[in-house]
Design a protein around this motif. Structure first.
Motif, short mmCIF file in Angstrom:
data_model
loop_
_atom_site.label_atom_id
_atom_site.label_comp_id
_atom_site.label_asym_id
_atom_site.label_seq_id
_atom_site.Cartn_x
_atom_site.Cartn_y
_atom_site.Cartn_z
N ILE A 1 0.71 -1.39 0.04
CA ILE A 1 -0.01 -0.03 -0.02
C ILE A 1 0.86 1.31 0.12
O ILE A 1 0.47 2.32 -0.85
N TYR A 2 1.92 1.27 0.83
CA TYR A 2 2.80 2.26 1.13
C TYR A 2 3.37 2.91 -0.37
O TYR A 2 3.43 3.87 -0.74
N TYR B 1 2.03 2.53 -3.05
CA TYR B 1 0.82 3.28 -4.08
C TYR B 1 0.59 4.65 -3.53
O TYR B 1 -0.40 5.05 -4.19
N LYS B 2 1.08 5.08 -2.53
CA LYS B 2 0.60 6.22 -1.95
C LYS B 2 0.38 7.49 -2.55
O LYS B 2 -0.33 8.26 -2.33
N ASP B 3 1.07 7.75 -3.78
CA ASP B 3 1.07 8.76 -4.48
C ASP B 3 0.23 8.63 -5.64
O ASP B 3 0.10 9.51 -6.34
N THR C 1 -3.74 -0.60 6.37
CA THR C 1 -2.93 0.08 5.82
C THR C 1 -3.96 1.16 4.83
O THR C 1 -3.57 2.34 4.49
N LEU D 1 -4.38 4.85 4.92
CA LEU D 1 -4.13 6.03 3.94
C LEU D 1 -5.30 6.82 3.35
O LEU D 1 -5.22 7.98 3.22
N GLY E 1 -1.81 10.65 2.48
CA GLY E 1 -0.34 10.03 2.10
C GLY E 1 0.87 10.67 3.02
O GLY E 1 1.81 9.74 2.80
#
Lengths: 108, 236
Positions: free
Chosen positions: A55-56, A58-60, B198, B202, B207
Motif C-alpha cells: 500500500i505504501y 501506491y501512496k502517490d 494500511t 491511507l 499520504g
C-alpha cells in the motif's frame, strides 16, 4: 532536508535495522525458550509488513486525476500473473517495471 | 598454504549457494542505485546507504524518506516495523551464530533476508568449518549488493534515459515479496490485515501521515485477535 539531517536520517535507519538484527543476540538467553508472544509476532508480522509496504508504494497514485491509476493497475496485474506463472522474481519485477515505464511514457 | 585450508574449503562449499543471490542482488542493486540517482541524488547516496543500512526494502524506501520532512522518530518506527522480521531470523540463528566466535558481529550485521535463508537452510558438509561457511555466504552476498548498487549509481550519473516510471520497480518488488509471503503461509489473516488496515489509514489520514496509524492498527489487531489467529494458524 539539510545534509546533517540526511546523515541523521540514514543513521537512524542503520540504528533501526541493526537493532532488529542484534537485539535477539543481546536480549535472549540461548538457554531459555523464546517468549510466546514474540514467537507469535514472528509468525504474523512479516505478512502484515509486506501488505503495508505494498500500500505504501501506491501512496502517490491518484484515482481521481491524471491517469486514474490505470497504468498502476495494469502493471500490477502483469507482475502478479508473471510471478504466479514463472515464479522468477527478476522476471516479474523487470517485466512489470518496463511495461509501466512504456505505459506512462508512450501510451497513457 | 595448503589448498585445503578450512577457509578455502568453506568458500568452495559456500559459493554455489550464493549464485542465485548473485543474480538477484546485482540486478536489484543496479535498479536501486540507478533509481536513487535518477531521483536526483548524487551517486554517493545509494552507495553510502547500501554500505551502512544494508536492508533492501528499507534502502528503496530511503529514497522517498530523504525527500520528505525531517522526522527521525517516524523513520525509526518505520525501520523497526519494516525490519521486524530480522528479530525472528536472529532468534532462529542464536545458537548457530554464537558458535562462530569473532565472526559473529559481521554475521549479524549482514543478516539480510537471502543470507539468513541460505545460512539457516544450507546443508553444510561435516568437513567444512561452519563459521567460515556462514562468513563467506554473508560476505559474498554483501559484496554482490555493493557491486550492484555502485554500478547502478554510476550508470545513473552517466547515462540519462527517460526514467519516468522507474519508481514502479519498488511497487513490483513489494508485490512480488507479498505474493511469496502469501504462497508460504497457511492463513492470510495477517497479510489481509496489513493490506486493508494500511489502505484504510491511507484513505483516512492521507499520504503523509498514514504509516504510524497503520502500524498501530496492525499491532493492535494482531494483539487483540491473538487467540483466534493462533488457532486458525494451527488448524489450517
Amino acid at each position: 532536508m539539510t545534509p546533517v539531517q540526511e546523515i541523521i536520517t540514514i543513521a537512524v535507519m542503520v540504528l533501526g535495522t541493526m537493532a532488529t538484527r542484534f537485539l535477539p543476540f543481546l536480549l535472549i538467553s540461548a538457554k531459555k525458550p523464546t517468549p510466546r508472544f514474540i514467537r507469535y509476532l514472528g509468525v504474523m508480522l512479516p505478512s502484515a509488513a509486506m501488505g503495508l509496504l505494498v500500500i505504501y508504494s501506491y501512496k502517490d497514485v491518484s484515482l481521481l486525476s491524471g491517469t486514474h491509476g490505470i497504468p498502476e493497475m495494469i502493471a500490477t496485474l502483469v507482475v502478479i500473473v508473471l510471478h504466479l506463472w514463472k515464479r522468477q522474481m527478476l522476471l516479474s519485477v523487470a517485466g512489470g517495471t518496463v511495461l509501466y515505464m512504456l505505459l506512462v511514457q508512450f501510451v497513457l | 598454504m595448503s589448498p585445503t585450508h578450512p577457509r578455502t574449503r568453506a568458500l568452495r562449499a559456500a559459493f554455489p549457494y550464493t549464485i542465485p543471490i548473485l543474480t538477484g542482488f546485482v540486478f536489484l542493486g543496479i535498479a536501486y542505485g540507478y533509481y536513487m540517482t535518477a531521483e536526483g541524488f548524487h551517486a554517493i547516496y545509494p552507495i553510502a546507504v547500501s554500505l551502512t543500512v544494508y536492508a533492501g526494502s528499507m534502502e528503496f524506501l530511503a529514497v522517498g524518506i530523504l525527500k520528505e520532512a525531517f522526522d527521525p522518530l517516524r523513520v525509526l518506527l518505520l525501520t523497526l516495523m519494516i525490519n521486524a522480521r530480522h528479530l525472528f531470523y536472529g532468534i532462529s540463528m542464536l545458537d548457530k551464530y554464537r558458535a562462530a566466535g569473532r565472526k559473529k558481529f559481521f554475521l549479524i550485521y549482514g543478516m539480510a533476508d537471502e543470507t539468513f535463508s541460505v545460512n539457516c537452510a544450507a546443508d553444510i558438509p561435516p568437513d567444512v568449518d561452519k563459521g567460515w561457511f556462514f562468513l563467506w555466504v554473508t560476505l559474498l552476498n554483501y559484496c554482490y549488493w555493493q557491486f550492484g548498487t555502485a554500478a547502478g549509481a554510476l550508470l545513473g550519473s552517466v547515462i540519462h534515459i527517460n526514467t519516468e516510471g522507474l519508481s514502479f520497480v519498488l511497487t513490483a518488488l513489494f508485490v512480488v515479496l507479498f505474493i511469496e509471503q502469501w504462497l508460504k503461509e497457511k492463513t492470510h489473516h495477517s497479510a489481509l490485515l496489513g493490506l486493508f488496515a494500511t489502505l484504510a489509514c491511507l484513505l483516512v489520514f492521507g499520504g503523509e501521515n498514514f504509516i504510524l496509524p497503520a502500524m498501530f492498527v496492525i499491532l493492535a489487531g494482531l494483539t487483540l485477535f491473538k487467540a483466534p489467529l493462533n488457532k486458525a494458524g494451527d488448524s489450517a
